[in-house]
Scaffold this motif. Structure first.
Motif, PDB file in Angstrom:
ATOM      1  N   GLU A  32       0.831  -1.205   0.000  1.00 19.00           N
ATOM      2  CA  GLU A  32       0.000   0.000   0.000  1.00 19.00           C
ATOM      3  C   GLU A  32       0.868   1.258   0.000  1.00 19.00           C
TER       4      GLU A  32
ATOM      5  N   LEU B 201       0.630   5.961   4.064  1.00 17.36           N
ATOM      6  CA  LEU B 201      -0.336   7.016   4.378  1.00 17.36           C
ATOM      7  C   LEU B 201       0.249   8.071   5.309  1.00 17.36           C
TER       8      LEU B 201
ATOM      9  N   ALA C 142       1.885  10.530   3.272  1.00 16.15           N
ATOM     10  CA  ALA C 142       0.959  11.417   2.551  1.00 16.15           C
ATOM     11  C   ALA C 142       0.687  12.680   3.365  1.00 16.15           C
TER      12      ALA C 142
ATOM     13  N   ILE D 236      -4.537  11.803  -3.437  1.00 10.43           N
ATOM     14  CA  ILE D 236      -3.551  10.741  -3.196  1.00 10.43           C
ATOM     15  C   ILE D 236      -4.112   9.459  -3.810  1.00 10.43           C
TER      16      ILE D 236
ATOM     17  N   TRP E 224      -5.438   5.246  -2.237  1.00  8.49           N
ATOM     18  CA  TRP E 224      -5.643   5.225  -0.779  1.00  8.49           C
ATOM     19  C   TRP E 224      -6.568   4.054  -0.462  1.00  8.49           C
TER      20      TRP E 224
ATOM     21  N   THR F 283      -7.490  -0.333   5.983  1.00  7.33           N
ATOM     22  CA  THR F 283      -6.057  -0.439   6.246  1.00  7.33           C
ATOM     23  C   THR F 283      -5.803  -0.395   7.739  1.00  7.33           C
TER      24      THR F 283
ATOM     25  N   ASP G 155      -4.096   6.568   8.220  1.00 13.41           N
ATOM     26  CA  ASP G 155      -5.495   6.695   7.806  1.00 13.41           C
ATOM     27  C   ASP G 155      -6.267   7.656   8.708  1.00 13.41           C
TER      28      ASP G 155
ATOM     29  N   ARG H 162      -7.422  11.483   7.864  1.00 12.46           N
ATOM     30  CA  ARG H 162      -8.717  11.909   7.291  1.00 12.46           C
ATOM     31  C   ARG H 162      -9.560  12.588   8.367  1.00 12.46           C
TER      32      ARG H 162
ATOM     33  N   CYS I  17     -12.698  15.659   3.098  1.00 14.60           N
ATOM     34  CA  CYS I  17     -12.110  14.625   2.252  1.00 14.60           C
ATOM     35  C   CYS I  17     -13.182  13.704   1.700  1.00 14.60           C
TER      36      CYS I  17
ATOM     37  N   LEU J  11     -13.261   9.737  -0.223  1.00 20.79           N
ATOM     38  CA  LEU J  11     -12.556   8.550  -0.695  1.00 20.79           C
ATOM     39  C   LEU J  11     -13.288   8.048  -1.932  1.00 20.79           C
TER      40      LEU J  11
ATOM     41  N   GLY K  86      -8.839   7.352  -5.266  1.00 20.88           N
ATOM     42  CA  GLY K  86      -8.014   7.571  -4.093  1.00 20.88           C
ATOM     43  C   GLY K  86      -8.670   8.558  -3.149  1.00 20.88           C
ATOM     44  N   LEU K  87      -7.851   9.208  -2.319  1.00 22.41           N
ATOM     45  CA  LEU K  87      -8.368  10.177  -1.354  1.00 22.41           C
ATOM     46  C   LEU K  87      -8.195  11.587  -1.909  1.00 22.41           C
TER      47      LEU K  87
END
Length: 446
Positions: free
Chosen positions: A260, A263, A266, A282, A285, A289, A294, A297, A307, A309, A313-314
């Motif tokens: 993955e 994060l 990120a 991103i 995402w 996970t 994570d 967010r 945000c 999803l 992605g995010l």
């Protein structure tokens, strides 16, 4: 606390001229990559790691396992599932568990995962394995792993330091069984024993005796990855005793695993959207996970962003306002430097709690953040277990990093809003985030 002076090069942190609008491909997770390497090295059959992170910490893990006799072949795949995208995305590593043997010397650098995850592996090797590393690695606690391995039957020479350098005298096997440890200073003590536990004759039962246990998501990550390669693990969450993890002895399967995105890495890019009132996507995402990152967010949304999803992605969007936050970060301590940087630019005070263990990380992160933000005109005070941050108008200056990658990215976040910030030794970001300056400039359209 003296800043690092070995790398005097200063990087002018780019100042944002407007709202960012960018897609940023974040390289793979260090935490997943290094756990996957250990499990593949202990497996009974070959395995593949796709999109591995290629950084200082992961290459130290690769080098250490190779020194102990594991074959790791690096290939570049043309498959659409792994080609293109971030650094390492076109790569695959094939791990051939060809037997663990010494004598060997392992360089851990300043990588907590290498210095803590590999002594249990070395106890299974045939011959002595010496561990050494950067000067800072000598100051980081290892007693939890050393004492536990001795209780489980290993012979270790550390001259009574409970820290590096040390030698594990591998005998080809380890009896294993029940052991009690205090992992208050690092959840990696628990993960280290669980990862190798299936190869111990009796497996392992790890009982945490301390009053606190930081970074629980990282233990959940370890458990999930063990189960994915066939290990039987009983945990407090699955109905077991509180603070007790049991791993049954047995063979581990080789896997074909795609890593993955990291994060936590990120974080500076999401922070850029928050600080500039812009938008950052991103890709890839994960919808589910165990990565601590994570939680960004939730945290950054509370600080003023929003945000979504999506299938791509995010997508994170800043509102143009940054709000202070009172937040418990014990499970996600690695996010503290970036959150502190954003909080220093907020419209109200922040309190970051539950992170006393950060004093034992790559540097004493609480002292370092306090000193560096205050030297730019900030008002940060240390508490017993965190930081209290009162926003003030900041000015330019040198932001020292103490050879700590997350200090460097924290300084870059502040530099978006404050002209004249210069980051000392930005190259330290290569520990987990290769090519950070190039990714940062690309996000800003520079």
């Amino acid at each position: 606390m003296a800043p690092n002076t070995a790398h005097p090069a200063l990087w002018p942190a780019p100042h944002a001229s407007g709202a960012v609008d960018a897609t940023v491909h974040v390289p793979g997770s260090k935490s997943v990559t290094n756990r996957a390497l250990v499990l593949a090295a202990l497996a009974s059959e070959p395995g593949w790691l796709r999109r591995p992170l290629r950084s200082r910490d992961t290459l130290l893990m690769v080098g250490a396992l190779r020194a102990m006799g594991v074959e790791i072949e690096e290939t570049v795949s043309s498959s659409s599932s792994v080609a293109g995208g971030p650094d390492g995305a076109g790569e695959a590593w094939r791990v051939l568990p060809t037997g663990l043997r010494g004598p060997a010397t392992v360089d851990v650098g300043n990588a907590g995962t290498v210095m803590r995850f590999l002594p249990p592996v070395a106890a299974l090797a045939d011959g002595p394995i010496r561990f050494d590393g950067d000067p800072r690695s000598y100051e980081r606690p290892l007693h939890g792993v050393i004492d536990a391995l001795r209780a489980l039957g290993a012979r270790i020479d550390d001259d009574g330091r409970g820290a590096l350098p040390l030698t594990v005298h591998g005998s080809g096997a380890l009896e294993g069984g029940p052991v009690s440890i205090d992992a208050s200073s690092s959840s990696q003590f628990v993960s280290a024993l669980l990862l190798s536990g299936p190869r111990f004759n009796q497996g392992v039962e790890v009982r945490h005796t301390g009053s606190t246990l930081p970074s629980m998501p990282h233990i959940r990550m370890t458990v999930d990855m063990l189960r994915a390669v066939g290990a039987q693990v009983d945990t407090p969450e699955s109905g077991g005793e509180p603070n007790v993890w049991r791993v049954t002895p047995g063979a581990l399967l080789g896997r074909d695993l795609t890593i993955e995105p990291d994060l936590s890495n990120a974080q500076p890019f999401l922070a850029a959207a928050l600080v500039t009132g812009g938008k950052v996507l991103i890709p890839d995402w994960p919808a589910r996970t165990t990565q601590p990152g994570d939680r960004l967010r939730e945290i950054f949304t509370e600080m003023g962003g929003s945000c979504e999803l999506t299938e791509y992605g995010l997508e994170f969007t800043g509102s143009g306002a940054i709000h202070g936050i009172d937040v418990e970060l014990g499970d996600v301590g690695e996010l503290t430097p970036g959150i502190a940087a954003v909080a220093a630019l907020a419209d109200s005070p922040s309190t970051l709690r539950g992170v006393a263990h950060l004093r034992l990380h790559e540097t004493d992160r609480l002292a370092a953040l306090t000193k560096e933000i205050n030297e730019l005109g900030g008002d940060v005070t240390e508490t017993a277990d965190g930081l209290h941050i009162r926003p003030r108008k900041l000015h330019g200056g040198i932001f020292h990093t103490y050879e700590d990658h997350r200090m460097a990215t924290a300084g870059a976040i502040i530099g978006l809003a404050v002209e004249g910030v210069q980051i000392e030794n930005v190259a330290t970001t290569a520990k987990t985030l290769p090519d950070f300056p190039e990714l940062w400039a690309g996000m800003l359209g520079n």
